[in-house]
Design a protein around this motif. Structure first.
Motif, PDB file in Angstrom:
ATOM      1  N   LEU A 148      46.597  50.373  29.133  1.00 34.09           N
ATOM      2  CA  LEU A 148      46.781  51.488  30.060  1.00 34.09           C
ATOM      3  C   LEU A 148      47.003  50.979  31.478  1.00 34.09           C
ATOM      4  CD1 LEU A 148      46.816  54.597  30.106  1.00 34.09           C
ATOM      5  CD2 LEU A 148      44.369  54.538  30.653  1.00 34.09           C
ATOM      6  N   VAL A 149      46.274  49.930  31.840  1.00 34.13           N
ATOM      7  CA  VAL A 149      46.423  49.299  33.146  1.00 34.13           C
ATOM      8  C   VAL A 149      47.162  47.976  32.971  1.00 34.13           C
ATOM      9  CG1 VAL A 149      45.142  48.102  34.968  1.00 34.13           C
ATOM     10  CG2 VAL A 149      44.436  50.376  34.248  1.00 34.13           C
ATOM     11  N   LEU A 150      48.155  47.737  33.820  1.00 30.75           N
ATOM     12  CA  LEU A 150      48.969  46.524  33.730  1.00 30.75           C
ATOM     13  C   LEU A 150      48.484  45.482  34.720  1.00 30.75           C
ATOM     14  CD1 LEU A 150      52.500  48.200  33.485  1.00 30.75           C
ATOM     15  CD2 LEU A 150      50.966  47.514  31.628  1.00 30.75           C
ATOM     16  N   TYR A 151      48.093  44.318  34.183  1.00 35.42           N
ATOM     17  CA  TYR A 151      47.653  43.204  35.023  1.00 35.42           C
ATOM     18  C   TYR A 151      48.087  41.903  34.369  1.00 35.42           C
ATOM     19  CZ  TYR A 151      44.674  39.682  37.199  1.00 35.42           C
ATOM     20  OH  TYR A 151      44.223  38.556  37.831  1.00 35.42           O
ATOM     21  N   ASP A 152      48.788  41.074  35.115  1.00 35.92           N
ATOM     22  CA  ASP A 152      49.305  39.802  34.628  1.00 35.92           C
ATOM     23  C   ASP A 152      48.312  38.694  34.966  1.00 35.92           C
ATOM     24  OD1 ASP A 152      50.697  37.531  33.983  1.00 35.92           O
ATOM     25  OD2 ASP A 152      52.322  37.837  35.420  1.00 35.92           O
ATOM     26  N   THR A 158      54.065  38.765  39.983  1.00 36.57           N
ATOM     27  CA  THR A 158      53.374  39.313  38.825  1.00 36.57           C
ATOM     28  C   THR A 158      54.263  40.229  38.005  1.00 36.57           C
ATOM     29  OG1 THR A 158      51.575  40.788  38.129  1.00 36.57           O
ATOM     30  CG2 THR A 158      52.395  41.073  40.368  1.00 36.57           C
ATOM     31  N   SER A 159      54.227  40.062  36.698  1.00 35.74           N
ATOM     32  CA  SER A 159      55.010  40.921  35.804  1.00 35.74           C
ATOM     33  C   SER A 159      54.454  42.335  35.748  1.00 35.74           C
ATOM     34  CB  SER A 159      55.031  40.325  34.391  1.00 35.74           C
ATOM     35  OG  SER A 159      53.717  40.278  33.845  1.00 35.74           O
ATOM     36  N   ALA A 160      53.219  42.539  36.249  1.00 34.30           N
ATOM     37  CA  ALA A 160      52.599  43.867  36.211  1.00 34.30           C
ATOM     38  C   ALA A 160      53.364  44.877  37.054  1.00 34.30           C
ATOM     39  CB  ALA A 160      51.150  43.789  36.687  1.00 34.30           C
ATOM     40  N   LEU A 161      54.178  44.379  37.990  1.00 33.39           N
ATOM     41  CA  LEU A 161      54.915  45.284  38.872  1.00 33.39           C
ATOM     42  C   LEU A 161      56.334  45.563  38.395  1.00 33.39           C
ATOM     43  CD1 LEU A 161      53.854  43.963  42.405  1.00 33.39           C
ATOM     44  CD2 LEU A 161      52.816  45.776  41.034  1.00 33.39           C
ATOM     45  N   VAL A 162      56.738  44.955  37.276  1.00 31.83           N
ATOM     46  CA  VAL A 162      58.117  45.123  36.801  1.00 31.83           C
ATOM     47  C   VAL A 162      58.445  46.591  36.557  1.00 31.83           C
ATOM     48  CG1 VAL A 162      59.692  44.663  34.889  1.00 31.83           C
ATOM     49  CG2 VAL A 162      58.302  42.811  35.837  1.00 31.83           C
TER      50      VAL A 162
END
Length: 292
Positions: free
Chosen positions: A18-22, A42-46
């Protein structure tokens, strides 16, 4: 609020997807003139929407996972309440562990308003509940880098390097970096300062920011009633900073929030870093803030 509980809930949300964190994000350093910048790659911001104007009032309506008046989805992201007026959720697109949002319980409070005593006390509560150093920041107004109307601050562990490093040691003889924009700061012992003291410092810094930013904001004439001068606010356990803003970004790939103005810029791709370097890092921040 308990730090162990915050980290436990945050990790569960990351593991659930649910939460994206690389966890393998990189820090890329770049020196531009006298200033050292840190890119958080960070890929979390893609999948994060590009920087744009806040949602319109007409879209900030009741919606299953949003509070009345809010345009921020909170259902499933909740961490816990802070007093009677605020609550903490996990940010969906994270570049830190944890990356939190501190929202007003009233979904009709707006991101272009100045901070108030209750908000600063809520931020203080979260900062002091953490054993490690955190920073809380606020992107006030569209030109300050906000993309949501519901009033909220964000919190992350304090970046190891930023333009504010000289403020961490009161006995330090180091000089402030020569940033190309106006910023206003004060050392403050947050642990031993009450809400009235915090709002007094903030109000003083904001007044200085408002004075130098008078009439420069692109939407000054059309700002809604009660809107503050577009600005960024950043506070640690030892200092407070207010930065007046003119623009949120140079283009869609080069926008800066409060931390970006301190030289810590979160990006999704190396192409974004190259874009920043091509535009000129120091010159871009000069355009985003109020030039000295």
């Amino acid at each position: 609020m308990d730090e162990t509980l915050i980290l436990s809930k945050f990790d569960k949300l990351v593991n659930s997807g649910l939460v994206l964190y690389d966890q393998n994000q990189e820090t890329v350093q770049h020196v531009d003139g006298d200033l050292e910048f840190q890119f958080l790659l960070t890929s979390a911001l893609v999948k994060k929407p590009v920087l744009g104007p806040p949602s319109s009032e007409k879209n900030a309506e009741v919606n299953g996972d949003k509070a009345d008046g809010s345009d921020i989805s909170t259902k499933g992201f909740e961490i816990g309440p802070i007093g009677n007026d605020h609550f903490v959720i996990a940010n969906k697109f994270c570049y830190a562990r944890p990356h939190l949002m501190l929202l007003t319980c009233d979904g009709y409070r707006r991101q272009y308003e100045p901070l108030d005593e209750a908000g600063l006390e809520a931020a203080q509560t979260v900062l002091l509940s953490m054993s490690q150093d955190f920073v809380v920041f606020y992107n006030c107004g569209q030109d300050g880098g906000c993309s949501r109307l519901h009033k909220h601050m964000q919190l992350i562990p304090k970046p190891p390097h930023s333009f504010a490093d000289f403020l961490d040691n009161e006995a330090s003889s180091s000089s402030p970096p020569k940033v190309p924009f106006h910023w206003f700061y004060q050392r403050i012992d947050v642990a031993n300062t009450g809400g009235k003291g915090l709002i007094e410092v903030y109000t003083n810094l904001l007044q200085q920011a408002t004075t130098v930013g008078q009439g420069l904001a692109q939407h000054a004439d059309s700002a809604p009633p009660g809107a503050a001068c577009p600005h960024n606010f950043i506070m640690s356990k030892r200092w407070m900073i207010v930065i007046p803003r003119r623009r949120a970004g140079i283009n869609k790939e080069a926008g800066a929030n409060a931390l970006g103005m301190l030289g810590v810029i979160a990006v999704a791709t190396r192409a974004e870093i190259e874009n920043w370097i091509r535009l000129g890092l120091s010159e871009s921040l000069r355009e985003l803030g109020v030039p000295k």
